[in-house]
Design a protein around this motif. Structure first.
Motif, PDB file in Angstrom:
ATOM      1  N   THR A 132       0.834  -1.201   0.000  1.00  0.00           N
ATOM      2  CA  THR A 132       0.000   0.000   0.000  1.00  0.00           C
ATOM      3  C   THR A 132       0.865   1.245   0.000  1.00  0.00           C
ATOM      4  O   THR A 132       1.916   1.300   0.642  1.00  0.00           O
ATOM      5  N   CYS A 134      -3.504   4.204  -9.878  1.00  0.00           N
ATOM      6  CA  CYS A 134      -3.270   2.776  -9.679  1.00  0.00           C
ATOM      7  C   CYS A 134      -4.583   2.020  -9.566  1.00  0.00           C
ATOM      8  O   CYS A 134      -5.553   2.528  -9.010  1.00  0.00           O
ATOM      9  N   CYS A 160       0.044   0.637 -11.889  1.00  0.00           N
ATOM     10  CA  CYS A 160      -0.047   2.093 -11.931  1.00  0.00           C
ATOM     11  C   CYS A 160       0.369   2.574 -13.318  1.00  0.00           C
ATOM     12  O   CYS A 160       1.269   2.005 -13.935  1.00  0.00           O
ATOM     13  N   LEU A 191       7.593   5.779  -4.186  1.00  0.00           N
ATOM     14  CA  LEU A 191       6.324   5.551  -3.501  1.00  0.00           C
ATOM     15  C   LEU A 191       6.478   5.963  -2.048  1.00  0.00           C
ATOM     16  O   LEU A 191       7.386   5.480  -1.359  1.00  0.00           O
ATOM     17  N   THR A 204      -2.145   7.567  -5.356  1.00  0.00           N
ATOM     18  CA  THR A 204      -2.206   6.234  -5.962  1.00  0.00           C
ATOM     19  C   THR A 204      -3.642   5.844  -6.303  1.00  0.00           C
ATOM     20  O   THR A 204      -3.867   5.062  -7.217  1.00  0.00           O
ATOM     21  N   GLU A 205      -4.621   6.420  -5.599  1.00  0.00           N
ATOM     22  CA  GLU A 205      -6.027   6.148  -5.913  1.00  0.00           C
ATOM     23  C   GLU A 205      -6.382   6.604  -7.325  1.00  0.00           C
ATOM     24  O   GLU A 205      -7.244   6.028  -7.972  1.00  0.00           O
ATOM     25  N   GLU A 215       0.289   5.800  -0.577  1.00  0.00           N
ATOM     26  CA  GLU A 215      -0.660   6.891  -0.768  1.00  0.00           C
ATOM     27  C   GLU A 215      -0.274   7.798  -1.916  1.00  0.00           C
ATOM     28  O   GLU A 215      -1.137   8.291  -2.625  1.00  0.00           O
ATOM     29  N   THR A 216       1.023   8.029  -2.107  1.00  0.00           N
ATOM     30  CA  THR A 216       1.466   8.938  -3.164  1.00  0.00           C
ATOM     31  C   THR A 216       2.515   8.282  -4.048  1.00  0.00           C
ATOM     32  O   THR A 216       3.272   7.422  -3.621  1.00  0.00           O
ATOM     33  N   LEU A 217       2.547   8.745  -5.270  1.00  0.00           N
ATOM     34  CA  LEU A 217       3.513   8.292  -6.267  1.00  0.00           C
ATOM     35  C   LEU A 217       4.190   9.532  -6.822  1.00  0.00           C
ATOM     36  O   LEU A 217       3.521  10.440  -7.301  1.00  0.00           O
TER      37      LEU A 217
END
Length: 124
Positions: free
Chosen positions: A76, A97, A102, A115, A93-94, A78-80
């Motif tokens: 898991t 991905c 992604c 990540l 990532t929502e 949250e950000t990329l």
């Protein structure tokens, strides 16, 4: 009109059409290697087995082309973050991905990917 009088005209028309398509086929430009679109570079990534605090994701594969980056991710995040010549893109990532994969579009070839709190990975 007699149908036999039209046969030479039909033959001339058929020959001219055949010659036209033959000349177009012979004049097709060949692709110059410098004009072709570069192929995507795929690099399996090896991650160290040591877990870093704040790093709960693992990139198993990265595929980069001139304006796109595709990743296979487990865990898991949250950000990329994707850096390229001239800047950086930060995406949730929502947004990019789904199902462990992604996909991010960039204005230039991506250079590094990161990540959350994981170390940045240099792309080939």
């Amino acid at each position: 009109m007699d149908d036999r009088k039209l046969n030479p005209l039909r033959l001339a028309l058929l020959v001219s059409i055949a010659l036209y398509f033959a000349s177009v086929g012979l004049r097709l430009p060949t692709k110059n290697p410098s004009e072709t679109i570069p192929q995507a570079t795929q690099a399996p990534l090896v991650q160290p087995q040591i877990r870093i605090d704040g790093c709960h994701a693992h990139i198993s594969e990265a595929t980069a082309s001139t304006r796109e980056l595709r990743l296979k991710v487990s865990g898991t995040a949250e950000t990329l973050r994707v850096s390229y010549d001239g800047g950086m893109i930060v995406k949730a990532t929502e947004e990019v991905c789904s199902g462990g994969e992604c996909r991010v579009f960039t204005p230039a070839a991506p250079k590094t990917v990161q990540l959350d709190g994981c170390p940045a990975i240099n792309l080939p």
